[in-house]
Write an enzyme that holds these catalytic residues in place. Sequence first.
Site, PDB file in Angstrom:
ATOM      1  N   ASP A 296       0.854  -1.187   0.000  1.00 49.40           N
ATOM      2  CA  ASP A 296       0.000   0.000   0.000  1.00 49.40           C
ATOM      3  C   ASP A 296       0.890   1.238   0.000  1.00 49.40           C
ATOM      4  O   ASP A 296       2.028   1.188   0.480  1.00 49.40           O
ATOM      5  CB  ASP A 296      -0.943   0.007   1.213  1.00 49.40           C
ATOM      6  CG  ASP A 296      -2.215   0.793   0.930  1.00 49.40           C
ATOM      7  OD1 ASP A 296      -3.285   0.180   0.788  1.00 49.40           O
ATOM      8  OD2 ASP A 296      -2.135   2.044   0.825  1.00 49.40           O
TER       9      ASP A 296
ATOM     10  N   PHE B 103     -16.708 -10.179  -5.113  1.00 43.82           N
ATOM     11  CA  PHE B 103     -18.141 -10.091  -4.773  1.00 43.82           C
ATOM     12  C   PHE B 103     -18.399 -10.012  -3.270  1.00 43.82           C
ATOM     13  O   PHE B 103     -19.542 -10.124  -2.845  1.00 43.82           O
ATOM     14  CB  PHE B 103     -18.891 -11.292  -5.363  1.00 43.82           C
ATOM     15  CG  PHE B 103     -18.847 -11.312  -6.864  1.00 43.82           C
ATOM     16  CD1 PHE B 103     -19.769 -10.582  -7.611  1.00 43.82           C
ATOM     17  CD2 PHE B 103     -17.865 -12.022  -7.538  1.00 43.82           C
ATOM     18  CE1 PHE B 103     -19.719 -10.564  -8.993  1.00 43.82           C
ATOM     19  CE2 PHE B 103     -17.797 -12.012  -8.930  1.00 43.82           C
ATOM     20  CZ  PHE B 103     -18.740 -11.288  -9.656  1.00 43.82           C
TER      21      PHE B 103
ATOM     22  N   LYS C 136     -19.411  -8.573 -13.077  1.00 43.17           N
ATOM     23  CA  LYS C 136     -19.360  -7.798 -11.828  1.00 43.17           C
ATOM     24  C   LYS C 136     -20.399  -6.675 -11.835  1.00 43.17           C
ATOM     25  O   LYS C 136     -21.197  -6.532 -10.908  1.00 43.17           O
ATOM     26  CB  LYS C 136     -17.945  -7.236 -11.642  1.00 43.17           C
ATOM     27  CG  LYS C 136     -17.801  -6.305 -10.466  1.00 43.17           C
ATOM     28  CD  LYS C 136     -18.131  -6.981  -9.148  1.00 43.17           C
ATOM     29  CE  LYS C 136     -18.273  -5.970  -8.026  1.00 43.17           C
ATOM     30  NZ  LYS C 136     -18.736  -6.577  -6.780  1.00 43.17           N
TER      31      LYS C 136
ATOM     32  N   CYS D  23     -19.894   0.537  -3.302  1.00 40.37           N
ATOM     33  CA  CYS D  23     -20.049  -0.185  -4.566  1.00 40.37           C
ATOM     34  C   CYS D  23     -21.326   0.137  -5.348  1.00 40.37           C
ATOM     35  O   CYS D  23     -21.232   0.627  -6.475  1.00 40.37           O
ATOM     36  CB  CYS D  23     -19.958  -1.685  -4.314  1.00 40.37           C
ATOM     37  SG  CYS D  23     -18.290  -2.157  -3.823  1.00 40.37           S
TER      38      CYS D  23
HETATM   39  P1  NAD Z   1     -10.281   0.996  -0.578  1.00 38.27           P
HETATM   40  O1  NAD Z   1     -10.405   2.437  -0.947  1.00 38.27           O
HETATM   41  O2  NAD Z   1     -10.782   0.521   0.735  1.00 38.27           O
HETATM   42  O3  NAD Z   1      -8.735   0.568  -0.681  1.00 38.27           O
HETATM   43  C1  NAD Z   1      -7.876   0.898  -1.726  1.00 38.27           C
HETATM   44  C2  NAD Z   1      -6.447   0.886  -1.192  1.00 38.27           C
HETATM   45  O4  NAD Z   1      -5.541   1.024  -2.278  1.00 38.27           O
HETATM   46  C3  NAD Z   1      -6.128   2.023  -0.228  1.00 38.27           C
HETATM   47  O5  NAD Z   1      -5.600   1.494   0.966  1.00 38.27           O
HETATM   48  C4  NAD Z   1      -5.067   2.857  -0.974  1.00 38.27           C
HETATM   49  O6  NAD Z   1      -4.136   3.472  -0.111  1.00 38.27           O
HETATM   50  C5  NAD Z   1      -4.422   1.788  -1.840  1.00 38.27           C
HETATM   51  N1  NAD Z   1      -3.656   2.276  -3.002  1.00 38.27           N
HETATM   52  C6  NAD Z   1      -3.907   3.315  -3.835  1.00 38.27           C
HETATM   53  N2  NAD Z   1      -2.962   3.400  -4.784  1.00 38.27           N
HETATM   54  C7  NAD Z   1      -2.085   2.388  -4.567  1.00 38.27           C
HETATM   55  C8  NAD Z   1      -0.906   1.941  -5.196  1.00 38.27           C
HETATM   56  N3  NAD Z   1      -0.391   2.559  -6.271  1.00 38.27           N
HETATM   57  N4  NAD Z   1      -0.288   0.853  -4.709  1.00 38.27           N
HETATM   58  C9  NAD Z   1      -0.765   0.208  -3.618  1.00 38.27           C
HETATM   59  N5  NAD Z   1      -1.873   0.589  -2.968  1.00 38.27           N
HETATM   60  C10 NAD Z   1      -2.537   1.659  -3.427  1.00 38.27           C
HETATM   61  O7  NAD Z   1     -10.968   0.195  -1.764  1.00 38.27           O
HETATM   62  P2  NAD Z   1     -11.906  -1.122  -1.684  1.00 38.27           P
HETATM   63  O8  NAD Z   1     -13.192  -0.817  -1.027  1.00 38.27           O
HETATM   64  O9  NAD Z   1     -11.082  -2.258  -1.187  1.00 38.27           O
HETATM   65  O10 NAD Z   1     -12.206  -1.327  -3.249  1.00 38.27           O
HETATM   66  C11 NAD Z   1     -11.202  -1.653  -4.174  1.00 38.27           C
HETATM   67  C12 NAD Z   1     -11.836  -2.054  -5.474  1.00 38.27           C
HETATM   68  O11 NAD Z   1     -12.631  -3.235  -5.309  1.00 38.27           O
HETATM   69  C13 NAD Z   1     -12.800  -1.029  -6.093  1.00 38.27           C
HETATM   70  O12 NAD Z   1     -12.703  -1.091  -7.482  1.00 38.27           O
HETATM   71  C14 NAD Z   1     -14.162  -1.509  -5.627  1.00 38.27           C
HETATM   72  O13 NAD Z   1     -15.188  -1.112  -6.515  1.00 38.27           O
HETATM   73  C15 NAD Z   1     -13.986  -3.026  -5.688  1.00 38.27           C
HETATM   74  N6  NAD Z   1     -14.867  -3.754  -4.784  1.00 38.27           N
HETATM   75  C16 NAD Z   1     -15.076  -3.296  -3.508  1.00 38.27           C
HETATM   76  C17 NAD Z   1     -15.891  -4.027  -2.657  1.00 38.27           C
HETATM   77  C18 NAD Z   1     -16.182  -3.523  -1.262  1.00 38.27           C
HETATM   78  O14 NAD Z   1     -17.106  -4.065  -0.627  1.00 38.27           O
HETATM   79  N7  NAD Z   1     -15.452  -2.539  -0.740  1.00 38.27           N
HETATM   80  C19 NAD Z   1     -16.481  -5.230  -3.079  1.00 38.27           C
HETATM   81  C20 NAD Z   1     -16.222  -5.681  -4.367  1.00 38.27           C
HETATM   82  C21 NAD Z   1     -15.401  -4.931  -5.205  1.00 38.27           C
END
Ligand code: NAD
Length: 458
Positions: free
Chosen positions: A31, A153, A205, A261
């Site tokens: 991260d 998911f 998705k 989402c």
């Molecule tokens: P989030 O915002 O909680 O986490 C993203 C992380 O990525 C952060 O910690 C950020 O610091 C890090 N980051 C940014 N740039 C980076 C880099 N260059 N290298 C390494 N780390 C980096 O996001 P999330 O909720 O986990 O969602 C991520 C993706 O998954 C999105 O596309 C979302 O739509 C999808 N998704 C989310 C969920 C959910 O329930 N949250 C479920 C299914 C899919």
Amino acid sequence: MFKIAVAGTGYVGLVAGVCFAEMGHQVICVDIDENKVKLMKSGMSPIYETGLEEMMQKNYSAGRIDYSTDYNSAYKDADVIFIGVGTPEQPDGSANLAYIATVARQIAESVEKDCLVVVKSTVPVGTNDKVEQFINDFLVNDVRVEVASNPEFLAQGSAVHDTLYAERVIIGTESKWAEERLMKIYEPFHLPTVSVNRRSAEMIKYASNDFLALKISYMNDIANLCELVGADIQDVARGMSFDDRIGSKFLNAGIGFGGSCFPKDTKALEYIAKQNGYELKTVKAAIDVNKEQKTMLYKKASKRLITFNGLKVAVLGLTFKPGTDDLREAASLENVPLLLDQGADIYAFDPIGAANFSNVYPQGQYGQGRITYVDSAEEALKDANVCFIFTEWGEVKAVTADAYKELMRTPLVFDGRNIYKVEEMKDAGVEYHSIGRPPATRESVKESKKLVSEVIGS
Ligand code: NAD
């Protein structure tokens, strides 16, 4: 077992990384946020998910997982790199792919051996093709890099369980090599797997999330009509649920969907359709209904009361759903500012999300309004003139109907999650307005019909 790197330690990346380690893979989570990495190295999770911290500690002690900001060391000799960074909504509704592009560039500069890059983030159809091209354009070393789609998911609040016992794993690949490698990674999970091409995986998705959003908006739409015609949405949902073609899940009416989402994924798919000259009418309807629904309770309460000014308002629940500390697109974020603007003296309770909410609205005065955070639902309710329920936390559900009557100065409750039976609130002497059900008041259904038609008509 594979050497896996995971980019991004949010809800998706961290949970995936920890579960891969649990299955015996060697994992390094990357991260850019140094504080997060420090926290994770000390055995603490930066997000709240049941069972996650224990599993992090177990696998860290076993040497199967580590955390780092050094992407170069993490990516250079990885067999597989999962990308789980955010794809937030842009003002025009499209998905922001800047974080994905940054990781793609970092991978291209780092990898020193053949590697499969797997996009877990939710991305518009065709993005994986571009990511593959992008990486290969910038590749520093002479190695093979392919990209696969593996959309996630999980639901926040049950993310670890949803990953370990997923109903299906979607694998989108363009070669046997990529398909076999990804299948092998998931082998220890023993889960049903659907293997398709990359674009279909990306579409699965969006189509899945938007279908669920549509189901929620449909039930909310029907709930509003139920109020007008004197039907009860919970009875209606129960009657519908016996039909296998409909199913029994996601039939709960409420104050709309939130979270990171559904709101963004509906808008992103609508945008993709528009870009392709197509109008996705059903998804647009889901978005429109949700927008209205978010402030439905506030509008109802505004019609019922002359003013919020000087009233003590109990707010129970701030997160977009129970079991998470996430506030993204939560109903509270729409309603609390409206209440503060109207001079409400808010006492807010949320067992997990209050700290995050107070980063947005620190405790204190806002014009004539004020917000104070308290440690229990009972404290929030003490001497309150009106109560709003935004999240159905166990701690909120545990409050009995009698407690509202006993604790509040005037027992007037607006419940956005239909926690209570209307009859029990009526018996306890609580004036109770919920979603899609007749209110518990001295008023007749006819008067409530008037209230709803005013709200819908306004
Ligand atoms: P989030 O915002 O909680 O986490 C993203 C992380 O990525 C952060 O910690 C950020 O610091 C890090 N980051 C940014 N740039 C980076 C880099 N260059 N290298 C390494 N780390 C980096 O996001 P999330 O909720 O986990 O969602 C991520 C993706 O998954 C999105 O596309 C979302 O739509 C999808 N998704 C989310 C969920 C959910 O329930 N949250 C479920 C299914 C899919």
